[in-house]
Write a protein that holds these residues in place. Structure first.
Motif: not given
Length: 718
Positions: A70-79, A183-187, A198-210
């Motif tokens: 899960y940490a890898g998933s969240q780190a990938s999302g932040i990246y 900023a919202r996605a990173l928070r 936890v598993m990240s819900s998204y891995s790109t800014l576009e998926s975060a915006e979606r």
């Protein structure tokens, strides 16, 4: 929001390092997760331990292994979010720098705080051709220090200045929206202190915006469900969501998909109803804002649905648009059972702020016109709504739905071109609506609101420009623009003095945008030289000349086009002509314009009193205020327009003060200063040819040629 200075000077070193660090972290965490799964966790499960201690130990090992995953998933999302955010900000920075370069090429400069000024804007050339300075160096420094740039924004460059500033603002807005989404996605990815991985819900800014778009759309829909029971605070929150997500296509289409047209119309009917809500100025302001932003959001959904992106649910969008057009002719029954406005009235009231697809606007237009023409007389039912319904926003609520539709159509030049390509539609919009049976609602220009909007839509249909967009600049004309102009001129010329006054200023702008065609037609001696129908052009020019503002706008612009035409030593169909013919063509055009003004002020509808009012308004004009409102003519205003326009204005004021008229004077007498200035400009361009050509090799000879042409040009049959 970032400032121009902040974004153009942004150093990406720390952000680049953060992206690199999080990429490394994500890879390492992912590897640890795989090692844990393949190592400890796999062995633990294979050992088949049993007993209380074994169970507890196994759970701890499994939890630790999953935590790494899960940490890898969240780190990938932040990246991913940081990487995309950096790339978007770099793109915004690049575009700002390109705008600065574009401004420089146009004789402008962008200051450190994002203001656009003329390079050397402090200098000017006096009547004797000498360079002078408006301000001392100390004054220049003081103005810059206090942020007062008005002295360095000359009117002849105002259209370009406004466009560059508006485009800079678009980039800054995009940068701000990207910043807020990241900023919202990173928070959300980081969570609160102590939160488990936890598993990240998204891995790109576009998926975060979606995801953010879906979440905010669901919140907005819950607020819409409250209908008339929504408090002011809840409506304000709805407006906040609409405003912040108005450029998010995922938010817009999800909202549209869950808000069918009948439900939307009921919501609009309820919140705009003053009787249900009671008199409340604050609520009225909030409702007005909600309507405006909702119109923008639905326009975003409409455009996105026809952009060829599968993720935007194009079939749903098209079906929604068709359903809305089908419901327009039905009265909405409010939540309390009372009859409300027609669907067309409610939807059109929010459409004017948005940019919609051509599919939607053309279908909606056909349905609206068809329904309106079934009334007896056409459009009369719109007035009857006033007896049933009191809108909380007062006069800002338009009973005539054509107003909002045409405002939206003007914002979509492609749709406008399509609508006015139809003969019946053009005739009905320009001359066929029975004004006496329609709501007498006033627009910002002081005329009928619907007619002003129709005029702007026709402007878009013939120029390809959105008249509501301050960043708009002339585009290359397509065949449809010329055909629409030909068709519109014929329709308007046919009604003569009955042409609606609201069309005068838009037509002046249309003529400026088609300046070459205007000059070639008004100054062409033979029919083959005229791209437009000369009689139709004259009649519409005469009608717009009845308004001193439209008249001044047209003449200032065509004056610049006349100088530009000296470079075109050919007819509109490509036949070569002598340079001397370009001087004669300009003189003919001046005579054409003067004759149109004369007939406008001395025709059947003119009186001594109306001429006096016209003259009084004309005397208040300064060339700068007009030129600054003419982006439709392109960059021709950048070259000496102050000299040409001032000479024209001097002649105009002299005509008024001296009481000159074509009854007693020739065009060459009334427009002597203008004709002399044009002759000087012509000789500067064609001095080599002129000095070796009889009749043009002397000042008097050149002046005689343009004078004779001007006197001939005031014969409308020439």
């Amino acid at each position: 929001m970032p400032t121009y200075e902040q974004l153009t000077g942004l150093d990406f070193a720390r952000l680049n390092q953060a992206v690199e660090d999080w990429d490394t972290t994500a890879q390492r965490m992912t590897e640890l997760g795989e090692e844990s799964s393949d190592g400890m966790l796999a062995k633990t499960r294979a050992a088949n331990w049993y007993g209380m201690s074994a169970t507890a130990s196994g759970e701890r090992i499994e939890h630790a292994a999953l935590a790494f995953t899960y940490a890898g998933s969240q780190a990938s999302g932040i990246y991913g979010v940081l990487r995309d955010f950096r790339d978007q900000q770099k793109d915004c920075q690049r575009r700002l720098r390109e705008l600065s370069e574009e401004a420089w090429e146009k004789g402008l400069s962008v200051t450190h705080d994002g203001q656009v000024v003329a390079r050397g804007g402090n200098a000017y050339v006096d009547g004797n051709g000498n360079q002078q300075y408006r301000l001392t160096d100390e004054e220049v420094e003081r103005f810059y220090r206090h942020g007062d740039y008005s002295q360095f924004q000359p009117p002849e460059l105002q259209a370009e200045i406004t466009s560059i500033k508006a485009r800079i603002q678009v980039v800054l807005d995009e940068s701000d929206e990207s910043d807020a989404a990241a900023a919202r996605a990173l928070r959300e990815l980081a969570g609160d202190d102590g939160d488990p991985f936890v598993m990240s819900s998204y891995s790109t800014l576009e998926s975060a915006e979606r995801m953010q778009g879906f979440e905010d759309a669901e919140e907005a829909l819950a607020l819409i469900d409250k209908g008339p029971a929504a408090t002011n605070e809840e409506l304000a929150r709805l407006n906040e969501l609409l405003d912040s997500q108005q450029n998010n296509a995922y938010f817009a289409t999800h909202l549209m998909g869950q808000l069918p047209p009948d439900k939307l119309l009921l919501f609009l009917g309820d919140i705009y109803d003053a009787e249900g809500a009671g008199a409340d100025d604050r609520r009225a302001a909030i409702v007005g804002d909600v309507g405006e932003n909702l119109g923008i959001v639905l326009g975003q959904a409409s455009q996105s649905g026809h952009a060829g992106t599968d993720a935007i649910q194009p079939d749903m969008v098209a079906a929604w648009e068709d359903d809305m057009a089908a419901l327009g002719g039905q009265r909405v029954i409010l939540s309390d059972g009372r009859q409300g406005p027609y669907g067309f009235q409610l939807m059109s009231n929010i459409m004017g702020s948005g940019e919609y697809s051509t599919h939607y606007l053309t279908n909606y237009h056909e349905a609206l016109v068809s329904w309106e023409q079934e009334m007896s007389p056409p459009g009369s039912a719109w007035n009857r709504t006033a007896a049933l319904y009191t809108p909380i926003t007062g006069d800002d609520f338009r009973l005539d739905p054509m107003t909002g539709l045409m405002e939206a159509t003007a914002r979509s030049p492609e749709a406008a071109a399509t609508v006015f390509s139809n003969d019946d539609a053009s005739e009905y919009l320009l001359t066929g609506r029975p004004l006496e049976s329609l709501p007498p609602e006033l627009g910002e220009g002081g005329g009928r609101a619907a007619s002003e909007a129709i005029g702007n839509a026709f402007l878009a249909a013939t120029t390809g420009m959105n008249p509501y967009d301050p960043a708009a600049l002339p585009v290359e004309h397509e065949d449809v623009h010329r055909r629409n102009l030909d068709r519109g001129l014929a329709i308007m010329a046919e009604v003569g003095d009955d042409l609606q006054p609201e069309f005068r200023e838009p037509m002046a702008k249309v003529f400026l945008n088609h300046g070459e065609e205007y000059v070639q037609t008004s100054g062409g001696l033979s029919e083959r030289e005229r791209p437009l129908h000369k009689a139709h052009l004259f009649e519409v020019t005469k009608q717009l000349s009845r308004d001193p503002d439209a008249y001044a706008l047209l003449n200032f612009g065509i004056n610049a086009n006349l100088v530009e035409s000296f470079h075109h030593t050919e007819t509109f169909d490509g036949e070569p002509i002598d340079p001397g013919d370009t001087l004669g063509r300009a003189g003919m055009a001046v005579g054409f314009l003067e004759q149109a003004r004369y007939e406008a002020l001395h025709g059947e509808l003119a009186t001594a009193e109306s001429r006096a009012v016209w003259d009084a308004r004309m005397q208040y004009h300064g060339w700068g205020g007009i030129v600054g409102q003419t982006p439709y003519a392109g960059d021709i205003f950048q070259r000496g327009v102050d000299v040409w326009s001032q000479k024209w204005l001097d002649d105009e004021l002299n005509r008024i003060n001296e009481g000159y008229s074509l009854d007693t004077q020739e065009v060459s007498d009334i427009r002597d200063g203008q004709l002399e200035t044009l002759t000087e400009e012509w000789h500067e361009i064609h001095s080599g040819w002129a000095d070796s050509s009889e009749s043009y090799d002397t000042w008097n000879g050149r002046l005689r040629e343009i004078h004779e042409s001007a006197n001939l040009g005031n014969n409308r049959n020439s």
